[in-house]
Write a protein that holds these residues in place. Structure first.
Motif, PDB file in Angstrom:
ATOM      1  N   VAL A 129      88.255  58.587  44.143  1.00  0.00           N
ATOM      2  CA  VAL A 129      86.787  59.104  44.278  1.00  0.00           C
ATOM      3  C   VAL A 129      86.805  60.623  44.659  1.00  0.00           C
ATOM      4  N   ARG A 130      87.489  60.828  45.538  1.00  0.00           N
ATOM      5  CA  ARG A 130      87.168  62.187  45.936  1.00  0.00           C
ATOM      6  C   ARG A 130      88.092  63.269  44.825  1.00  0.00           C
ATOM      7  N   GLY A 131      88.956  62.652  44.046  1.00  0.00           N
ATOM      8  CA  GLY A 131      89.602  63.438  42.834  1.00  0.00           C
ATOM      9  C   GLY A 131      88.564  63.578  41.742  1.00  0.00           C
ATOM     10  N   ILE A 132      87.908  62.613  41.490  1.00  0.00           N
ATOM     11  CA  ILE A 132      86.658  62.847  40.411  1.00  0.00           C
ATOM     12  C   ILE A 132      85.959  63.871  41.059  1.00  0.00           C
ATOM     13  N   ILE A 133      85.192  63.889  42.372  1.00  0.00           N
ATOM     14  CA  ILE A 133      84.449  64.575  42.851  1.00  0.00           C
ATOM     15  C   ILE A 133      84.918  66.248  42.709  1.00  0.00           C
ATOM     16  N   ALA A 134      86.109  66.200  43.130  1.00  0.00           N
ATOM     17  CA  ALA A 134      86.861  67.638  43.143  1.00  0.00           C
ATOM     18  C   ALA A 134      86.791  68.073  41.740  1.00  0.00           C
ATOM     19  N   ALA A 135      87.254  67.358  40.587  1.00  0.00           N
ATOM     20  CA  ALA A 135      87.318  67.719  39.233  1.00  0.00           C
ATOM     21  C   ALA A 135      85.960  68.191  38.658  1.00  0.00           C
ATOM     22  N   CYS A 136      84.937  67.608  39.221  1.00  0.00           N
ATOM     23  CA  CYS A 136      83.598  67.735  38.913  1.00  0.00           C
ATOM     24  C   CYS A 136      83.158  69.120  39.405  1.00  0.00           C
ATOM     25  N   ALA A 137      83.496  69.651  40.612  1.00  0.00           N
ATOM     26  CA  ALA A 137      83.359  70.701  41.468  1.00  0.00           C
ATOM     27  C   ALA A 137      84.157  71.958  40.491  1.00  0.00           C
ATOM     28  N   LEU A 138      85.388  71.698  40.231  1.00  0.00           N
ATOM     29  CA  LEU A 138      86.142  72.568  39.312  1.00  0.00           C
ATOM     30  C   LEU A 138      85.345  72.933  38.105  1.00  0.00           C
ATOM     31  N   PHE A 181      77.073  79.130  40.803  1.00  0.00           N
ATOM     32  CA  PHE A 181      77.842  78.040  40.304  1.00  0.00           C
ATOM     33  C   PHE A 181      79.164  78.107  40.845  1.00  0.00           C
ATOM     34  N   ILE A 182      79.780  79.269  40.793  1.00  0.00           N
ATOM     35  CA  ILE A 182      81.248  79.283  41.222  1.00  0.00           C
ATOM     36  C   ILE A 182      81.266  79.090  42.829  1.00  0.00           C
ATOM     37  N   GLY A 183      80.475  79.404  43.630  1.00  0.00           N
ATOM     38  CA  GLY A 183      80.261  79.162  45.120  1.00  0.00           C
ATOM     39  C   GLY A 183      80.002  77.705  45.408  1.00  0.00           C
ATOM     40  N   ALA A 184      79.115  77.160  44.320  1.00  0.00           N
ATOM     41  CA  ALA A 184      78.765  75.592  44.436  1.00  0.00           C
ATOM     42  C   ALA A 184      79.928  74.932  44.407  1.00  0.00           C
ATOM     43  N   GLY A 185      80.696  74.987  43.136  1.00  0.00           N
ATOM     44  CA  GLY A 185      81.894  74.525  42.811  1.00  0.00           C
ATOM     45  C   GLY A 185      83.040  74.331  44.036  1.00  0.00           C
ATOM     46  N   LEU A 186      83.433  75.881  44.749  1.00  0.00           N
ATOM     47  CA  LEU A 186      84.165  75.609  45.695  1.00  0.00           C
ATOM     48  C   LEU A 186      83.857  75.171  46.950  1.00  0.00           C
ATOM     49  N   LEU A 187      82.416  75.232  47.327  1.00  0.00           N
ATOM     50  CA  LEU A 187      82.282  74.270  48.473  1.00  0.00           C
ATOM     51  C   LEU A 187      82.346  73.064  48.110  1.00  0.00           C
ATOM     52  N   GLY A 188      81.760  72.683  46.908  1.00  0.00           N
ATOM     53  CA  GLY A 188      82.012  71.167  46.473  1.00  0.00           C
ATOM     54  C   GLY A 188      83.346  70.770  46.497  1.00  0.00           C
ATOM     55  N   PHE A 193      87.082  66.932  49.970  1.00  0.00           N
ATOM     56  CA  PHE A 193      88.379  66.353  50.925  1.00  0.00           C
ATOM     57  C   PHE A 193      88.233  66.447  52.324  1.00  0.00           C
ATOM     58  N   VAL A 194      86.987  67.085  52.802  1.00  0.00           N
ATOM     59  CA  VAL A 194      86.968  67.269  54.082  1.00  0.00           C
ATOM     60  C   VAL A 194      85.793  66.345  55.048  1.00  0.00           C
ATOM     61  N   LEU A 195      84.933  65.728  53.960  1.00  0.00           N
ATOM     62  CA  LEU A 195      83.708  64.835  54.484  1.00  0.00           C
ATOM     63  C   LEU A 195      84.166  63.296  54.111  1.00  0.00           C
ATOM     64  N   ASP A 196      83.539  62.420  54.832  1.00  0.00           N
ATOM     65  CA  ASP A 196      83.718  61.139  54.740  1.00  0.00           C
ATOM     66  C   ASP A 196      82.580  60.300  54.347  1.00  0.00           C
ATOM     67  N   GLY A 197      82.791  59.000  54.014  1.00  0.00           N
ATOM     68  CA  GLY A 197      81.398  58.489  53.464  1.00  0.00           C
ATOM     69  C   GLY A 197      80.959  58.761  52.387  1.00  0.00           C
ATOM     70  N   TRP A 199      79.297  61.534  51.904  1.00  0.00           N
ATOM     71  CA  TRP A 199      78.880  62.908  51.986  1.00  0.00           C
ATOM     72  C   TRP A 199      79.873  63.586  51.156  1.00  0.00           C
ATOM     73  N   PRO A 200      80.927  63.438  50.675  1.00  0.00           N
ATOM     74  CA  PRO A 200      81.842  64.192  49.827  1.00  0.00           C
ATOM     75  C   PRO A 200      81.030  64.703  48.540  1.00  0.00           C
ATOM     76  N   VAL A 201      80.144  64.030  48.242  1.00  0.00           N
ATOM     77  CA  VAL A 201      79.335  64.251  46.942  1.00  0.00           C
ATOM     78  C   VAL A 201      78.181  65.117  47.169  1.00  0.00           C
ATOM     79  N   VAL A 202      77.707  65.120  48.396  1.00  0.00           N
ATOM     80  CA  VAL A 202      76.342  65.625  48.560  1.00  0.00           C
ATOM     81  C   VAL A 202      76.279  67.202  48.493  1.00  0.00           C
ATOM     82  N   PRO A 203      77.328  67.923  49.084  1.00  0.00           N
ATOM     83  CA  PRO A 203      77.452  69.357  49.013  1.00  0.00           C
ATOM     84  C   PRO A 203      77.429  69.703  47.439  1.00  0.00           C
ATOM     85  N   LEU A 204      78.189  69.033  46.603  1.00  0.00           N
ATOM     86  CA  LEU A 204      78.155  69.418  45.102  1.00  0.00           C
ATOM     87  C   LEU A 204      76.846  69.386  44.411  1.00  0.00           C
ATOM     88  N   VAL A 205      76.198  68.274  44.740  1.00  0.00           N
ATOM     89  CA  VAL A 205      74.964  67.998  43.959  1.00  0.00           C
ATOM     90  C   VAL A 205      73.815  68.879  44.776  1.00  0.00           C
TER      91      VAL A 205
END
Length: 237
Positions: A129-138, A181-188, A193-197, A199-205
């Motif tokens: 799940v984290r990997g999918i979110i990270a791919a969306c962020a990139l 969008f670059i900033g949003a993607g990098l923070l997302g 990888f650093v948030l749990d539950g 929360w990993p998807v919240v910053p990106l959205v």
């Protein structure tokens, strides 16, 4: 056929083939009877079950949707009244097209892996799940990199009445939108990888929605100060 459309179609065909292969592998692993997990929480733990038929239908829709997206992206430049601007910004168009297809393929493969692991009694955990979110962020990072290179069109970019009526407003808005969008993607990506539950998807959205909203609002003020707001040519640079 234009070369950049051909490139997009080749990448789409490759990604859809990977998706179909993942779905076929997943279907082969499903039990013949009994409920099948079809929805998972952020930890990869099943939280909804369905019949085998429904599971196959749900997961088969992923490559089907990707095929529809491919058709839309392939014909969109020829339908856009400013299609020559898409041709001029073809690197951005192809980058977004390929990025979207890669993310869809990763999401499909990851979802199939989670389901098969659940069926076998070995929960996938949050890694996939984290990997999918990270791919969306990139993908957002890539989009942000190419947004300043786009040209006014009705298909790609921050399309508001103000950016479409002023080339200067388009340029200024997309320079800002690219950074946001670059900033949003990098923070997302970091949050994945650093948030749990959940929360990993919240910053990106949250950050991507904020970036879009700020860009739309800024486009009005960029238009207000633009010298060509009453006679934009529809093409920059």
């Amino acid at each position: 056929m234009k070369p950049y459309i051909r490139t997009g179609l080749i990448w789409s065909a490759l990604m859809i083939a990977i998706m179909v292969g993942a779905v076929v592998w997943m279907v082969d692993a499903l039990p013949k009877d009994g409920p099948v997990p079809v929805h998972f929480d952020m930890e990869g733990t099943p939280n909804r079950y369905a019949s085998r038929f429904e599971a196959i239908l749900i997961f088969s829709s992923l490559p089907a949707i990707s095929a529809i997206v491919t058709v839309i992206l392939a014909i969109a430049p020829s339908l856009d009244p400013r299609g020559t601007n898409i041709d001029a910004g073809r690197k951005a168009y192809v980058a977004v097209w390929v990025g979207v297809m890669i993310v869809l393929a990763l999401a499909t493969v990851g979802s199939c892996m989670i389901l098969v692991n659940a069926v076998n009694g070995t929960p996938a955990g949050p890694g996939i799940v984290r990997g999918i979110i990270a791919a969306c962020a990139l993908l957002f990072v890539a989009m942000g990199n190419y947004l300043p290179k786009t040209r006014p069109s009705f298909i790609l970019g921050v399309r508001t009445p103000w950016t479409l009526s002023s080339d200067i407003a388009w340029e200024k808005t997309h320079r800002l939108a690219g950074r946001l969008f670059i900033g949003a993607g990098l923070l997302g990506f970091l949050g994945a990888f650093v948030l749990d539950g959940i929360w990993p998807v919240v910053p990106l959205v949250a950050l991507s929605m904020t970036a879009a909203l700020v860009s739309v609002i800024y486009s009005y003020f960029a238009w207000r100060s633009a010298d060509d707001r009453d006679n934009g040519t529809g093409r920059t640079g």
